[in-house]
Design an enzyme around this catalytic site. Structure first.
Site, PDB file in Angstrom:
ATOM      1  CB  SER A 127       3.134   2.052   6.516  1.00 42.01           C
ATOM      2  OG  SER A 127       3.790   1.274   5.547  1.00 42.01           O
ATOM      3  CG  HIS A 187       8.423  -0.298   6.262  1.00 41.36           C
ATOM      4  ND1 HIS A 187       8.703  -1.644   6.316  1.00 41.36           N
ATOM      5  CD2 HIS A 187       7.084  -0.189   6.443  1.00 41.36           C
ATOM      6  CE1 HIS A 187       7.600  -2.313   6.531  1.00 41.36           C
ATOM      7  NE2 HIS A 187       6.594  -1.465   6.606  1.00 41.36           N
ATOM      8  CG  HIS A 202       6.883  -2.348   2.282  1.00 44.84           C
ATOM      9  ND1 HIS A 202       6.786  -1.205   3.024  1.00 44.84           N
ATOM     10  CD2 HIS A 202       5.654  -2.908   2.269  1.00 44.84           C
ATOM     11  CE1 HIS A 202       5.539  -1.062   3.455  1.00 44.84           C
ATOM     12  NE2 HIS A 202       4.837  -2.090   3.020  1.00 44.84           N
ATOM     13  CG  MET A 234      10.839  -2.254  10.369  1.00 43.58           C
ATOM     14  SD  MET A 234      11.986  -2.468   8.997  1.00 43.58           S
ATOM     15  CE  MET A 234      13.512  -2.219   9.870  1.00 43.58           C
ATOM     16  CG  MET A 240      -1.880  -1.218   1.173  1.00 42.56           C
ATOM     17  SD  MET A 240      -3.448  -0.964   2.015  1.00 42.56           S
ATOM     18  CE  MET A 240      -2.898  -0.730   3.685  1.00 42.56           C
ATOM     19  CD  GLN A 242      -6.105  -3.697   2.742  1.00 38.40           C
ATOM     20  OE1 GLN A 242      -5.985  -4.170   1.611  1.00 38.40           O
ATOM     21  NE2 GLN A 242      -5.137  -3.805   3.640  1.00 38.40           N
TER      22      GLN A 242
HETATM   23  O1  PAF Z   1      -0.238  -5.860   3.631  1.00 41.23           O
HETATM   24  C1  PAF Z   1      -0.608  -4.935   2.871  1.00 41.23           C
HETATM   25  O2  PAF Z   1       0.085  -3.944   2.651  1.00 41.23           O
HETATM   26  C2  PAF Z   1      -1.979  -5.020   2.224  1.00 41.23           C
HETATM   27  O3  PAF Z   1      -2.898  -5.640   3.073  1.00 41.23           O
HETATM   28  C3  PAF Z   1      -1.957  -5.691   0.845  1.00 41.23           C
HETATM   29  C4  PAF Z   1      -1.523  -7.138   0.930  1.00 41.23           C
HETATM   30  C5  PAF Z   1      -1.029  -4.931  -0.084  1.00 41.23           C
HETATM   31  C6  PAF Z   1      -3.359  -5.674   0.229  1.00 41.23           C
HETATM   32  O4  PAF Z   1      -3.845  -4.383   0.080  1.00 41.23           O
END
Ligand code: PAF
Length: 282
Positions: free
Chosen positions: A186, A34, A37, A184, A30, A61
């Site tokens: 966001s 950081h 990711h 970690m 999303m 979500q």
């Molecule tokens: O973990 C996330 O950042 C989100 O839930 C994902 C898997 C990108 C789905 O929007």
């Protein structure tokens, strides 16, 4: 690195890569990237011929009183990070691409989504599985990378992939922590300095649980109570849940035996933080 914003273009790019017999690695995010990711991105770069990273803040979500409107974003910084890492495509679908007017279809995994985070976030996993399934259909990856920080999300996605016979390998990557132990995320950005101090109680409590288990404690109640005591040291911390459960079906355990997931969700200021670890008892 190519930046793609439409589904058609993304599908065409992936189809061409597949025709060239390339293996496709995919990291859905999303944004507001950081090191956690980036560890997924580096793994994909190491294992696959091409790597695609998506950045999409998925409205489906987020609950009505959650942080959809304030979710942090740093698009230029993300782009630069991915570019210098050697990512092939940044897929940033424009608003309206993923859920166009008249959108009606959702996918949900039953049972395990009603536990842990699913109790206080009843629509969260349905939003995650819907967007992840759509992204998989668009990107058509061979492998997709997810972090164990979101342990339950990972188990839900693995279940969807298994149940729907999807041709993608889900790669689990370990949770990464800051040097002081904070997992970690966001959402750590929401913490001011005193809240950040309180947030350290989560990893401290989990570490204590691991030590107790190593020293022979087998009572889940005792460990859960001690975790609670540690978190309650801060008046800023509001516990959503603390669980010691089976790592895959999330049934609560009473006596530790083999692998147990210790997981917790705690609200500190405006940030809802989650953390987890595996307790190993032999
Ligand atoms: O973990 C996330 O950042 C989100 O839930 C994902 C898997 C990108 C789905 O929007």
């Amino acid at each position: 690195m190519q930046i793609i914003t439409t589904i058609n273009e993304m599908k065409a790019w992936s189809a061409k890569a597949r025709r060239e017999s390339k293996t496709l690695g995919f990291v859905p995010t999303m944004g507001y990237l950081h090191e956690g990711h980036m560890s997924l991105v580096h793994k994909s770069l190491a294992e696959c011929d091409v790597t695609i990273v998506s950045s999409y803040v998925n409205p489906a979500q987020f609950g009505p009183n959650e942080d959809l409107d304030t979710y942090p974003s740093a698009p230029e910084k993300d782009r630069d990070l991915l570019l210098s890492a050697g990512v092939d495509v940044l897929f940033r679908p424009a608003a309206g691409e993923i859920y166009p007017k008249g959108y009606k279809t959702y996918v949900s995994v039953e049972g395990i989504t009603a536990k842990l985070c699913g109790i206080s976030r009843p629509d969260f996993f349905r939003g995650v599985t819907t967007v992840v399934l759509k992204l998989f259909n668009i990107v058509a990856p061979d492998k997709a990378y997810f972090g164990e920080k979101d342990w339950q999300q990972l188990a839900v996605i693995e279940t969807m992939v298994r149940d729907l016979n999807m041709d993608v390998e889900i790669r689990r990557m370990p949770l990464l922590r800051e040097s002081d132990g904070l997992a970690m995320s966001s959402r750590n950005r929401y913490l001011d300095s005193s809240e950040r101090n309180s947030a350290l109680l989560l990893s401290r409590a989990l570490k204590m649980a691991q030590e107790k288990t190593k020293n022979g404690e087998r009572s889940a109640n005792k460990i859960r109570d001690e975790i609670r005591q540690i978190i309650n040291e801060s008046s800023q911390a509001k516990i959503d849940y603390i669980t010691l459960c089976d790592p895959y079906n999330f049934e609560e355990v009473t006596n530790l035996n083999g692998k147990t997931l210790a997981a917790l969700a705690v609200k500190i200021g405006s940030a809802r933080l989650i953390d987890n670890c595996i307790l190993e008892s032999v």
